[in-house]
Design a protein around this motif. Sequence first.
Motif, PDB file in Angstrom:
ATOM      1  N   VAL A  71       0.834  -1.294   0.060  1.00  0.00           N
ATOM      2  CA  VAL A  71       0.121  -0.011   0.004  1.00  0.00           C
ATOM      3  C   VAL A  71       0.769   1.244   0.101  1.00  0.00           C
ATOM      4  O   VAL A  71       0.649   1.982  -0.879  1.00  0.00           O
ATOM      5  N   HIS A  72       1.848   1.357   1.026  1.00  0.00           N
ATOM      6  CA  HIS A  72       2.462   2.638   1.164  1.00  0.00           C
ATOM      7  C   HIS A  72       3.806   2.560   0.405  1.00  0.00           C
ATOM      8  O   HIS A  72       4.636   3.857   0.342  1.00  0.00           O
ATOM      9  N   ASN A  73       4.510   1.437   0.036  1.00  0.00           N
ATOM     10  CA  ASN A  73       5.820   1.341  -0.418  1.00  0.00           C
ATOM     11  C   ASN A  73       6.801   2.025   0.562  1.00  0.00           C
ATOM     12  O   ASN A  73       7.653   2.616   0.129  1.00  0.00           O
ATOM     13  N   ALA A  74       6.506   1.705   1.743  1.00  0.00           N
ATOM     14  CA  ALA A  74       7.201   2.213   2.739  1.00  0.00           C
ATOM     15  C   ALA A  74       8.026   1.179   3.700  1.00  0.00           C
ATOM     16  O   ALA A  74       8.823   1.669   4.523  1.00  0.00           O
ATOM     17  N   GLY A  75       7.505  -0.106   3.316  1.00  0.00           N
ATOM     18  CA  GLY A  75       8.131  -1.167   4.389  1.00  0.00           C
ATOM     19  C   GLY A  75       8.290  -2.451   3.536  1.00  0.00           C
ATOM     20  O   GLY A  75       9.523  -2.624   3.145  1.00  0.00           O
ATOM     21  N   ARG A  76       7.337  -3.256   3.340  1.00  0.00           N
ATOM     22  CA  ARG A  76       7.446  -4.460   3.134  1.00  0.00           C
ATOM     23  C   ARG A  76       8.232  -4.669   1.721  1.00  0.00           C
ATOM     24  O   ARG A  76       9.066  -5.202   1.326  1.00  0.00           O
ATOM     25  N   SER A  77       7.459  -3.820   0.589  1.00  0.00           N
ATOM     26  CA  SER A  77       7.711  -3.633  -0.601  1.00  0.00           C
ATOM     27  C   SER A  77       9.213  -3.082  -1.022  1.00  0.00           C
ATOM     28  O   SER A  77      10.002  -3.499  -1.610  1.00  0.00           O
ATOM     29  N   GLN A  78       9.466  -2.111  -0.083  1.00  0.00           N
ATOM     30  CA  GLN A  78      10.977  -1.538  -0.184  1.00  0.00           C
ATOM     31  C   GLN A  78      11.996  -2.606   0.432  1.00  0.00           C
ATOM     32  O   GLN A  78      13.028  -2.736  -0.247  1.00  0.00           O
ATOM     33  N   MET A  79      11.726  -3.313   1.580  1.00  0.00           N
ATOM     34  CA  MET A  79      12.626  -4.413   1.980  1.00  0.00           C
ATOM     35  C   MET A  79      12.503  -5.288   1.049  1.00  0.00           C
ATOM     36  O   MET A  79      13.803  -5.872   0.705  1.00  0.00           O
ATOM     37  N   ASP A  94      -0.724   3.433  -2.612  1.00  0.00           N
ATOM     38  CA  ASP A  94      -1.098   4.891  -1.913  1.00  0.00           C
ATOM     39  C   ASP A  94       0.413   5.252  -1.343  1.00  0.00           C
ATOM     40  O   ASP A  94       0.150   5.080   0.205  1.00  0.00           O
ATOM     41  N   PRO A  95       1.253   5.600  -1.935  1.00  0.00           N
ATOM     42  CA  PRO A  95       2.744   5.875  -1.270  1.00  0.00           C
ATOM     43  C   PRO A  95       2.471   6.698  -0.167  1.00  0.00           C
ATOM     44  O   PRO A  95       2.053   7.777  -0.029  1.00  0.00           O
ATOM     45  N   GLY A  96       3.482   6.365   1.053  1.00  0.00           N
ATOM     46  CA  GLY A  96       3.657   7.178   2.107  1.00  0.00           C
ATOM     47  C   GLY A  96       4.701   8.265   1.643  1.00  0.00           C
ATOM     48  O   GLY A  96       5.030   8.384   0.590  1.00  0.00           O
ATOM     49  N   SER A  97       4.890   9.087   2.525  1.00  0.00           N
ATOM     50  CA  SER A  97       5.741  10.144   2.688  1.00  0.00           C
ATOM     51  C   SER A  97       7.454   9.692   2.616  1.00  0.00           C
ATOM     52  O   SER A  97       8.313  10.421   2.331  1.00  0.00           O
ATOM     53  N   GLU A  98       7.755   8.517   3.447  1.00  0.00           N
ATOM     54  CA  GLU A  98       8.987   8.123   3.803  1.00  0.00           C
ATOM     55  C   GLU A  98       8.829   6.724   3.930  1.00  0.00           C
ATOM     56  O   GLU A  98       7.824   6.149   4.229  1.00  0.00           O
ATOM     57  N   VAL A  99      10.047   6.071   3.581  1.00  0.00           N
ATOM     58  CA  VAL A  99      10.446   4.783   3.917  1.00  0.00           C
ATOM     59  C   VAL A  99      10.383   4.543   5.743  1.00  0.00           C
ATOM     60  O   VAL A  99      10.834   5.569   6.325  1.00  0.00           O
ATOM     61  N   ASN A 100       9.514   3.409   6.128  1.00  0.00           N
ATOM     62  CA  ASN A 100       9.436   3.107   7.413  1.00  0.00           C
ATOM     63  C   ASN A 100      11.012   3.203   8.150  1.00  0.00           C
ATOM     64  O   ASN A 100      11.646   2.425   7.857  1.00  0.00           O
ATOM     65  N   PRO A 101      11.060   4.284   9.131  1.00  0.00           N
ATOM     66  CA  PRO A 101      12.424   4.167   9.875  1.00  0.00           C
ATOM     67  C   PRO A 101      12.765   2.810  10.569  1.00  0.00           C
ATOM     68  O   PRO A 101      13.843   2.417  10.537  1.00  0.00           O
ATOM     69  N   ALA A 102      11.646   1.994  10.897  1.00  0.00           N
ATOM     70  CA  ALA A 102      12.019   0.762  11.551  1.00  0.00           C
ATOM     71  C   ALA A 102      12.566  -0.147  10.485  1.00  0.00           C
ATOM     72  O   ALA A 102      13.312  -1.129  10.734  1.00  0.00           O
ATOM     73  N   ALA A 103      11.834  -0.004   9.434  1.00  0.00           N
ATOM     74  CA  ALA A 103      12.402  -1.067   8.290  1.00  0.00           C
ATOM     75  C   ALA A 103      13.764  -0.625   7.632  1.00  0.00           C
ATOM     76  O   ALA A 103      14.789  -1.368   7.352  1.00  0.00           O
ATOM     77  N   VAL A 104      14.022   0.751   7.604  1.00  0.00           N
ATOM     78  CA  VAL A 104      15.434   1.283   7.354  1.00  0.00           C
ATOM     79  C   VAL A 104      16.349   0.598   8.431  1.00  0.00           C
ATOM     80  O   VAL A 104      17.380   0.294   8.026  1.00  0.00           O
ATOM     81  N   THR A 138      12.777   6.201  -1.811  1.00  0.00           N
ATOM     82  CA  THR A 138      11.516   6.943  -1.599  1.00  0.00           C
ATOM     83  C   THR A 138      10.331   6.243  -2.051  1.00  0.00           C
ATOM     84  O   THR A 138      10.350   5.598  -3.022  1.00  0.00           O
ATOM     85  N   PRO A 139       9.178   6.188  -1.310  1.00  0.00           N
ATOM     86  CA  PRO A 139       7.952   5.674  -1.673  1.00  0.00           C
ATOM     87  C   PRO A 139       7.611   6.142  -3.320  1.00  0.00           C
ATOM     88  O   PRO A 139       7.381   7.226  -3.429  1.00  0.00           O
ATOM     89  N   ASP A 183       2.892  -9.181   7.641  1.00  0.00           N
ATOM     90  CA  ASP A 183       2.333  -8.563   8.607  1.00  0.00           C
ATOM     91  C   ASP A 183       2.913  -7.049   8.291  1.00  0.00           C
ATOM     92  O   ASP A 183       3.909  -7.016   7.487  1.00  0.00           O
ATOM     93  N   ASP A 184       1.966  -6.038   8.399  1.00  0.00           N
ATOM     94  CA  ASP A 184       2.486  -4.659   7.926  1.00  0.00           C
ATOM     95  C   ASP A 184       3.492  -4.156   9.104  1.00  0.00           C
ATOM     96  O   ASP A 184       3.205  -4.129  10.152  1.00  0.00           O
ATOM     97  N   PRO A 185       4.735  -3.872   8.735  1.00  0.00           N
ATOM     98  CA  PRO A 185       5.550  -3.183   9.530  1.00  0.00           C
ATOM     99  C   PRO A 185       5.178  -1.780  10.148  1.00  0.00           C
ATOM    100  O   PRO A 185       5.690  -1.370  10.986  1.00  0.00           O
ATOM    101  N   ALA A 186       4.087  -0.957   9.581  1.00  0.00           N
ATOM    102  CA  ALA A 186       3.905   0.339   9.771  1.00  0.00           C
ATOM    103  C   ALA A 186       3.465   0.153  11.650  1.00  0.00           C
ATOM    104  O   ALA A 186       2.713  -0.334  11.890  1.00  0.00           O
ATOM    105  N   GLY A 187       4.025   1.230  11.922  1.00  0.00           N
ATOM    106  CA  GLY A 187       3.728   1.418  13.529  1.00  0.00           C
ATOM    107  C   GLY A 187       4.316   0.401  14.336  1.00  0.00           C
ATOM    108  O   GLY A 187       3.976   0.435  15.587  1.00  0.00           O
ATOM    109  N   GLN A 188       5.197  -0.458  13.824  1.00  0.00           N
ATOM    110  CA  GLN A 188       6.001  -1.453  14.754  1.00  0.00           C
ATOM    111  C   GLN A 188       7.356  -1.041  14.941  1.00  0.00           C
ATOM    112  O   GLN A 188       7.912  -0.464  14.301  1.00  0.00           O
ATOM    113  N   GLY A 189       7.746  -1.583  16.035  1.00  0.00           N
ATOM    114  CA  GLY A 189       9.032  -1.343  16.446  1.00  0.00           C
ATOM    115  C   GLY A 189      10.074  -2.258  15.573  1.00  0.00           C
ATOM    116  O   GLY A 189       9.665  -3.203  14.835  1.00  0.00           O
ATOM    117  N   VAL A 190      11.223  -1.834  15.676  1.00  0.00           N
ATOM    118  CA  VAL A 190      12.360  -2.748  15.115  1.00  0.00           C
ATOM    119  C   VAL A 190      12.384  -4.000  15.287  1.00  0.00           C
ATOM    120  O   VAL A 190      12.637  -4.933  14.509  1.00  0.00           O
TER     121      VAL A 190
END
Length: 141
Positions: free
Chosen positions: A16-24, A45-55, A69-70, A107-114
């Motif tokens: 959805v956001h191209n910020a976590g799973r697909s980037q990894m 529905d791209p997010g504004s940045e890649v999930n910092p926990a995924a980074v 970038t998403p 699982d969606d990494p959005a909002g989850q810790g590292v």
Amino acid sequence: MPETPGSKPSVLFVCVHNAGRSQMAAAWLVHLAGDRVEVRSAGSDPGSEVNPAAVEAMAEVGVDISAETPKILTVDAVKESDVCVTMGCGDTCPVFPGKRYLDWKLDDPAGQGVASVRRIRDEIKARVEALIAEIDAKQEA
């Protein structure tokens, strides 16, 4: 364009956001397959940045996605890919005849810790390794 013998296969990862799973997933494929495979990722529905926990989780294993970038999912990105891997984006990915579609339930990494994202990262790596083995076998056939 469909894969032809000797051509470089291409894979598109979509969430959805191209910020976590697909980037990894895209980063793992580039890291593990090198230039043998063309890699794309996008979001419905791209997010504004890649999930910092995924980074952070990817950096722990030596893969840097901090500059990514998403990106928005386009029809052309799907058309130009041999394999489309969706991850929780439902029916938003356009479907074209002759393409291979995989839907990875992750699982969606959005909002989850590292700590939680590490498990997702490792599951994605295992799936990407299996995908590479399939692509390599098809290329050798």
